[in-house]
Write a protein that holds these residues in place. Structure first.
Motif, mmCIF file in Angstrom:
data_model
loop_
_atom_site.group_PDB
_atom_site.id
_atom_site.type_symbol
_atom_site.label_atom_id
_atom_site.label_comp_id
_atom_site.label_asym_id
_atom_site.label_seq_id
_atom_site.Cartn_x
_atom_site.Cartn_y
_atom_site.Cartn_z
ATOM 1 N N GLY A 233 0.689 -1.340 -0.056
ATOM 2 C CA GLY A 233 0.021 -0.073 -0.098
ATOM 3 C C GLY A 233 0.995 1.253 0.062
ATOM 4 N N PRO A 234 0.354 2.521 -0.680
ATOM 5 C CA PRO A 234 1.124 3.565 -0.683
ATOM 6 C C PRO A 234 1.297 3.975 0.763
ATOM 7 C CG PRO A 234 -1.034 3.846 -1.434
ATOM 8 C CD PRO A 234 -0.897 2.597 -1.436
ATOM 9 N N GLU A 235 0.494 3.844 1.765
ATOM 10 C CA GLU A 235 0.617 4.286 3.287
ATOM 11 C C GLU A 235 1.750 3.989 3.793
ATOM 12 O OE1 GLU A 235 -1.708 0.736 3.271
ATOM 13 O OE2 GLU A 235 -2.060 2.672 2.189
ATOM 14 N N ALA A 236 2.262 2.672 3.258
ATOM 15 C CA ALA A 236 3.449 2.070 3.845
ATOM 16 C C ALA A 236 4.792 2.752 3.855
ATOM 17 C CB ALA A 236 3.806 0.752 3.213
ATOM 18 N N ILE A 237 4.809 3.686 2.666
ATOM 19 C CA ILE A 237 5.964 4.766 2.534
ATOM 20 C C ILE A 237 5.761 5.841 3.554
ATOM 21 C CG2 ILE A 237 6.921 6.143 0.975
ATOM 22 C CD1 ILE A 237 5.880 4.805 -1.343
ATOM 23 N N GLY A 238 4.461 6.285 3.773
ATOM 24 C CA GLY A 238 4.483 7.158 4.927
ATOM 25 C C GLY A 238 4.796 6.846 6.306
ATOM 26 N N ASN A 239 4.473 5.656 6.747
ATOM 27 C CA ASN A 239 4.605 5.117 7.961
ATOM 28 C C ASN A 239 6.230 5.411 8.629
ATOM 29 O OD1 ASN A 239 2.169 4.266 8.147
ATOM 30 N ND2 ASN A 239 2.607 2.223 7.553
ATOM 31 N N LEU A 240 6.954 5.125 7.715
ATOM 32 C CA LEU A 240 8.487 5.536 8.092
ATOM 33 C C LEU A 240 9.148 6.314 7.082
ATOM 34 C CD1 LEU A 240 9.335 1.808 8.992
ATOM 35 C CD2 LEU A 240 9.000 3.417 10.541
ATOM 36 N N ALA A 241 8.307 7.396 6.761
ATOM 37 C CA ALA A 241 8.933 8.236 5.781
ATOM 38 C C ALA A 241 10.432 8.823 6.209
ATOM 39 C CB ALA A 241 7.912 9.365 5.567
ATOM 40 N N GLY A 242 10.408 9.208 7.560
ATOM 41 C CA GLY A 242 11.592 9.627 8.055
ATOM 42 C C GLY A 242 12.897 8.803 7.492
ATOM 43 N N LEU A 243 12.864 7.563 7.823
ATOM 44 C CA LEU A 243 13.897 6.494 7.528
ATOM 45 C C LEU A 243 14.210 6.750 5.796
ATOM 46 C CD1 LEU A 243 16.313 4.556 8.237
ATOM 47 C CD2 LEU A 243 14.440 2.932 8.214
ATOM 48 N N ILE A 244 13.265 6.561 5.329
ATOM 49 C CA ILE A 244 13.305 6.383 3.786
ATOM 50 C C ILE A 244 13.686 7.711 3.287
ATOM 51 C CG2 ILE A 244 11.902 6.215 1.675
ATOM 52 C CD1 ILE A 244 9.731 4.754 2.933
ATOM 53 N N ALA A 245 13.242 8.947 3.659
ATOM 54 C CA ALA A 245 14.006 10.086 3.240
ATOM 55 C C ALA A 245 15.314 10.182 3.534
ATOM 56 C CB ALA A 245 13.119 11.239 3.967
ATOM 57 N N THR A 246 15.668 9.848 4.825
ATOM 58 C CA THR A 246 17.073 10.050 5.328
ATOM 59 C C THR A 246 17.962 9.114 4.317
ATOM 60 O OG1 THR A 246 16.416 10.619 7.605
ATOM 61 C CG2 THR A 246 18.681 9.625 7.146
ATOM 62 N N PHE A 247 17.567 7.902 3.912
ATOM 63 C CA PHE A 247 18.356 6.923 3.025
ATOM 64 C C PHE A 247 18.442 7.453 1.643
ATOM 65 C CE2 PHE A 247 18.348 2.925 0.381
ATOM 66 C CZ PHE A 247 19.775 2.523 0.961
ATOM 67 N N TYR A 248 17.446 8.084 1.003
ATOM 68 C CA TYR A 248 17.516 8.505 -0.148
ATOM 69 C C TYR A 248 18.357 9.814 -0.198
ATOM 70 C CZ TYR A 248 14.145 5.282 -2.389
ATOM 71 O OH TYR A 248 13.495 4.391 -3.278
ATOM 72 N N ALA A 249 18.256 10.573 0.856
ATOM 73 C CA ALA A 249 19.033 11.764 0.785
ATOM 74 C C ALA A 249 20.533 11.376 0.886
ATOM 75 C CB ALA A 249 18.741 12.615 1.955
#
Length: 437
Positions: A219-235
């Motif tokens: 689900g697309p909401e799974a991205i939002g659940n841990l968005a901080g970690l995902i954003a930090t990793f991509y950055a």
């Protein structure tokens, strides 16, 4: 001349592979979002899995043909050893930088602090079971296959690479007596690249299936659940590509953004499939067309897929710190430095197959702080969204490494490099490269 002519007859945009893959990714996202019950069906999942299997079925023979041919055409065995040493030194230096950057960003941003994490050990039991720690001795013994046929049947890149190097050396020693075998291997290699040219036409279908199933499953909401970690990793990965790989590229005489544009087809395929292996054969072909010598490409690229996983290294340190922070475990400076040492070993041999980074994370945690292994359940649901970034960073890092080592060896055609990066030739026309190569 043929490649230049192909560039002059630019394909219509709807026939460009990267456009087709990009559209397929968007359509897959929409299907997974709007009709998850359809997207989660086995047939949709089979589209992505089937495409990756089509690519993987020819990776071992392509590596064998490329490496064997490259070595057998070299006059001196000393050159092979020199290229290998240079590549390994480069891999270790850049991999260490990737680990340090991931560790630094994890301590600076601290994405896991304040996270109310509760781990389900059962959710990661399968990964933990697959992550039994290999000692250094076991790792090197594993490189030696029990049989040559077994190495090709299992698709183990390091084992195939070892046999290919030995076979290439044997043909080198034979000299003129090995000419017939060398010519046969060259022709077989071109035939396998022809197979890849056909298989790549199914790339949009594979990307559609993989993306649709991922969004439908999590689900697309799974991205939002841990968005901080995902954003930090991509950055962090973007920072590594721009600063570290960008500076290395600048020192080698080219721009990282031009290389990324040149590789856009491969990068979008990797994005859709979450596997850098899905673009390995095409990457080797395009690096040769970019002016890198065949022998360097044959040695550096397959080796880099096991020893130069920059994205995986960033993920290992960042995810380890995130889990420790989420579970309220304080890691000392010594333990954080130990992560780097352990990750340098556990990341070796983790190819670009989807989920390999997660298995490697389990192995790293089991060595550094075993009590953190159950915490992997926190990031299990979003690992699929992070695996794309791992694979993208890995393939860009290996492309830069190949060009740099070719330049060190004095075997980089600068005219071909400029022509490819400034798009005076059409980099997407793989069929032309196969038929004229």
């Amino acid at each position: 001349m043929a490649a230049t002519a192909a560039g002059a007859r630019r394909k219509p945009i709807y026939k460009q592979l990267y456009v087709q893959v990009l559209v397929a990714i968007v359509l897959g996202f929409l299907l997974g979002w709007l009709a998850p019950e359809i997207a989660e069906s086995p047939w949709i999942k089979a589209l992505g899995d089937g495409f990756i299997k089509l690519i993987k079925m020819v990776i071992a023979p392509i590596i064998f043909c490329t490496v064997t041919s490259g070595i057998s055409h070299i006059d001196s065995a000393r050159k092979v050893g020199r290229v290998g040493v240079k590549a390994l030194v480069y891999f270790e230096l850049v991999s260490t930088l990737a680990l340090l950057i991931g560790l630094g960003m994890g301590n600076l941003v601290q994405p896991g602090v304040g996270f109310n994490g509760s781990a389900d050990a059962g959710a990661v039991a399968d990964y933990a079971a697959r992550a039994e720690h290999q000692t250094t001795v076991e790792f090197f013994l594993h490189i030696i296959p029990d049989s040559v046929v077994g190495a090709f049947a299992d698709g183990d890149i390091l084992q195939v690479l070892l046999f290919s190097i030995l076979f290439g050396f044997s043909l080198m020693v034979l000299g003129e007596r090995g000419h017939t075998v060398r010519a046969l291997i060259d022709d077989v290699g071109h035939a396998f690249f022809g197979v890849i040219a056909v298989v790549m036409k199914a790339a949009p279908v594979g990307a559609f299936g993989a993306m649709a199933y991922t969004i439908g499953r999590y689900g697309p909401e799974a991205i939002g659940n841990l968005a901080g970690l995902i954003a930090t990793f991509y950055a962090t990965a973007a920072l590594f590509i721009v600063l570290v790989l960008g500076l290395i590229a600048w020192a080698a005489g080219f721009r990282i953004w031009q290389l990324i544009a040149y590789m856009r087809d491969e990068l979008l395929i990797v994005l859709g499939t979450s596997s850098s292996e899905s673009a390995l054969p095409q990457l080797m072909e395009k690096l040769e067309r970019l002016g890198c010598s065949k022998s360097v490409v044959g040695l550096v690229v397959p080796t880099g897929y096991s020893f130069n996983l920059d994205g995986t290294n960033i993920y290992l340190t960042l995810a380890t710190l995130f889990i420790a922070q989420a579970l309220g475990v304080q890691l000392s400076l010594y333990e954080q430095l130990a992560i780097i040492g352990v990750a340098m070993l556990t990341s070796k041999g983790a190819s670009g197959v989807t989920g390999a980074g997660f298995v490697t994370l389990a192995a790293t945690l089991a060595v550094v702080r075993p009590e953190l292994v159950p915490g992997m359940a926190i990031v299990l649901g979003i690992d699929k969204f992070m695996s794309e970034c791992r694979a993208l960073t890995n393939i860009i890092g290996n492309a830069v490494a190949t060009i740099v080592v070719s330049a060190w060896e004095g075997e980089l055609d600068r005219d071909a490099l400029r022509a490819g990066l400034t798009r005076r030739v059409d980099p997407s026309d793989v069929e032309t490269a196969v038929t004229t190569g």
